[in-house]
Write an enzyme that holds these catalytic residues in place. Sequence first.
Site, PDB file in Angstrom:
ATOM      1  N   ARG A 234     -40.883 -22.586  67.161  1.00 33.82           N
ATOM      2  CA  ARG A 234     -39.511 -22.814  67.616  1.00 33.82           C
ATOM      3  C   ARG A 234     -38.895 -24.044  66.951  1.00 33.82           C
ATOM      4  O   ARG A 234     -37.697 -24.142  66.839  1.00 33.82           O
ATOM      5  CB  ARG A 234     -39.471 -22.912  69.147  1.00 33.82           C
ATOM      6  CG  ARG A 234     -39.564 -21.538  69.795  1.00 33.82           C
ATOM      7  CD  ARG A 234     -39.789 -21.619  71.286  1.00 33.82           C
ATOM      8  NE  ARG A 234     -41.144 -22.033  71.607  1.00 33.82           N
ATOM      9  CZ  ARG A 234     -41.620 -22.130  72.846  1.00 33.82           C
ATOM     10  NH1 ARG A 234     -40.840 -21.851  73.871  1.00 33.82           N
ATOM     11  NH2 ARG A 234     -42.865 -22.482  73.070  1.00 33.82           N
ATOM     12  N   GLN A 235     -39.730 -24.946  66.489  1.00 39.50           N
ATOM     13  CA  GLN A 235     -39.192 -26.132  65.794  1.00 39.50           C
ATOM     14  C   GLN A 235     -39.261 -25.826  64.295  1.00 39.50           C
ATOM     15  O   GLN A 235     -40.102 -26.341  63.561  1.00 39.50           O
ATOM     16  CB  GLN A 235     -40.024 -27.361  66.156  1.00 39.50           C
ATOM     17  CG  GLN A 235     -39.418 -28.691  65.716  1.00 39.50           C
ATOM     18  CD  GLN A 235     -38.151 -29.090  66.471  1.00 39.50           C
ATOM     19  OE1 GLN A 235     -38.082 -28.911  67.676  1.00 39.50           O
ATOM     20  NE2 GLN A 235     -37.152 -29.595  65.770  1.00 39.50           N
TER      21      GLN A 235
ATOM     22  N   LYS B 161     -27.003 -17.516  74.377  1.00 42.84           N
ATOM     23  CA  LYS B 161     -27.703 -18.632  75.022  1.00 42.84           C
ATOM     24  C   LYS B 161     -27.569 -19.886  74.162  1.00 42.84           C
ATOM     25  O   LYS B 161     -27.644 -19.808  72.940  1.00 42.84           O
ATOM     26  CB  LYS B 161     -29.184 -18.268  75.148  1.00 42.84           C
ATOM     27  CG  LYS B 161     -30.027 -19.335  75.795  1.00 42.84           C
ATOM     28  CD  LYS B 161     -31.475 -18.931  75.873  1.00 42.84           C
ATOM     29  CE  LYS B 161     -32.260 -19.361  74.660  1.00 42.84           C
ATOM     30  NZ  LYS B 161     -33.711 -19.169  74.806  1.00 42.84           N
TER      31      LYS B 161
ATOM     32  N   ASP C  52     -37.615 -10.276  74.902  1.00 43.93           N
ATOM     33  CA  ASP C  52     -37.628 -11.592  74.257  1.00 43.93           C
ATOM     34  C   ASP C  52     -38.982 -11.770  73.567  1.00 43.93           C
ATOM     35  O   ASP C  52     -39.957 -11.098  73.915  1.00 43.93           O
ATOM     36  CB  ASP C  52     -37.393 -12.706  75.293  1.00 43.93           C
ATOM     37  CG  ASP C  52     -36.765 -13.946  74.661  1.00 43.93           C
ATOM     38  OD1 ASP C  52     -36.676 -14.006  73.415  1.00 43.93           O
ATOM     39  OD2 ASP C  52     -36.357 -14.854  75.411  1.00 43.93           O
TER      40      ASP C  52
ATOM     41  N   SER D   1     -41.637 -18.482  78.582  1.00 41.99           N
ATOM     42  CA  SER D   1     -42.366 -19.721  78.855  1.00 41.99           C
ATOM     43  C   SER D   1     -42.069 -20.165  80.294  1.00 41.99           C
ATOM     44  O   SER D   1     -42.796 -19.820  81.219  1.00 41.99           O
ATOM     45  CB  SER D   1     -41.965 -20.769  77.826  1.00 41.99           C
ATOM     46  OG  SER D   1     -42.632 -21.966  78.084  1.00 41.99           O
TER      47      SER D   1
ATOM     48  N   GLY E 277     -37.000 -19.201  82.471  1.00 46.00           N
ATOM     49  CA  GLY E 277     -35.577 -19.458  82.714  1.00 46.00           C
ATOM     50  C   GLY E 277     -34.662 -18.517  81.936  1.00 46.00           C
ATOM     51  O   GLY E 277     -33.703 -17.972  82.493  1.00 46.00           O
TER      52      GLY E 277
HETATM   53  C1  R5P Z   1     -36.329 -19.201  72.415  1.00 43.68           C
HETATM   54  O1  R5P Z   1     -35.356 -19.156  71.676  1.00 43.68           O
HETATM   55  C2  R5P Z   1     -37.231 -18.036  72.684  1.00 43.68           C
HETATM   56  O2  R5P Z   1     -36.831 -16.878  72.026  1.00 43.68           O
HETATM   57  C3  R5P Z   1     -37.343 -17.759  74.162  1.00 43.68           C
HETATM   58  O3  R5P Z   1     -36.116 -17.262  74.641  1.00 43.68           O
HETATM   59  C4  R5P Z   1     -37.710 -19.001  74.912  1.00 43.68           C
HETATM   60  O4  R5P Z   1     -38.797 -19.630  74.331  1.00 43.68           O
HETATM   61  C5  R5P Z   1     -38.002 -18.677  76.353  1.00 43.68           C
HETATM   62  O5  R5P Z   1     -38.271 -19.864  77.023  1.00 43.68           O
HETATM   63  P1  R5P Z   1     -38.151 -19.972  78.582  1.00 43.68           P
HETATM   64  O6  R5P Z   1     -38.949 -18.846  79.181  1.00 43.68           O
HETATM   65  O7  R5P Z   1     -38.703 -21.320  78.889  1.00 43.68           O
HETATM   66  O8  R5P Z   1     -36.707 -19.882  78.925  1.00 43.68           O
END
Ligand code: R5P
Length: 309
Positions: A107-108, A207, A234, A238, A241
Amino acid sequence: MARFLSIQGVFKYAMIVVPGPASKELGEAVAAELGLAAEPVEHRLFPDGESYLRLPPAVKGEDAVLVQTMAPDPDRKMMQLLMMARTARDLGAASVTACVPYLAYMRQDKRFLDGEALSLDVVLGLMEAAGVDDLIVVDAHNASSLRKMEADHRVKVHNLSAIPLLAEYVKERGYGGAYSLSPDAGAIRLAEAAGRVLGGRHGYFEKSRDRKTGEITMKVKDLDVDGVNAVVFDDIISSGGTTARAVEGLKRQGAANVAAACVHALFMPGAEERINAAGAGLIVSTDTVESSHAKVTVAGLIADHLKKL
Ligand code: R5P
């Protein structure tokens, strides 16, 4: 890769599959798909948290496939993978393929704020230094960043997608023709791919994340889903949210049953509760990360790709 040996007229892959401590079951399943027995690695943790690893000497002269995901505890799992790769090299493996179904630190992939570490670049650099030739991942968070960074490293990256498998799973559970939603415009390809299997419409919410606090804002647009089943796809769940907000948004618009599907189930404490409370009727993930939601295996997907390499 994928060389063949003929032993008494029977062809077998000249490949050795070594499941790492993080992916014992998946590694064994990949080996079984290839008609091979997995070669176990000896592993233990020292009291101070360091890992001890011992590879089977049988890797010598073979194409070594090391199966090791990177969650939970990505730093430790990565160190173990690097130790396995370096050791396979030292022991004389003909080639080293790191099969990392969930590649952490993806992600980074760019510097959002000045001075941030480019984690994905660091990870690829470490793999290169450890002697990895090929890296197989499943649903890389950002395939185009990975492709760009691959150009700077001597590691060939193979990015496979498990979205069609997840879509098949929900289709068999009453979601045929459902609306496929990506909770983020950047991940629209996930909804598109799922929509091809489900045979329904697809779309996305928008988002954005506050780069300092990590707080998510979701723009829920009208998708005309009143009375329609829908599935949120998705790559990662994690904290839950993102998916919870997407499920909630669909429910508010009158969607009938809403399922939540992800490839990599990180599921931090409270994630499942959050998604259920939002109104999800089904939660499913693949087994890239071990989880109680892992109902879809990527073993066949990985084994088929290894055969083609
Ligand atoms: C981020 O852009 C990923 O595609 C996921 O949407 C994100 O990692 C989900 O994270 P969380 O479950 O903490 O919202």
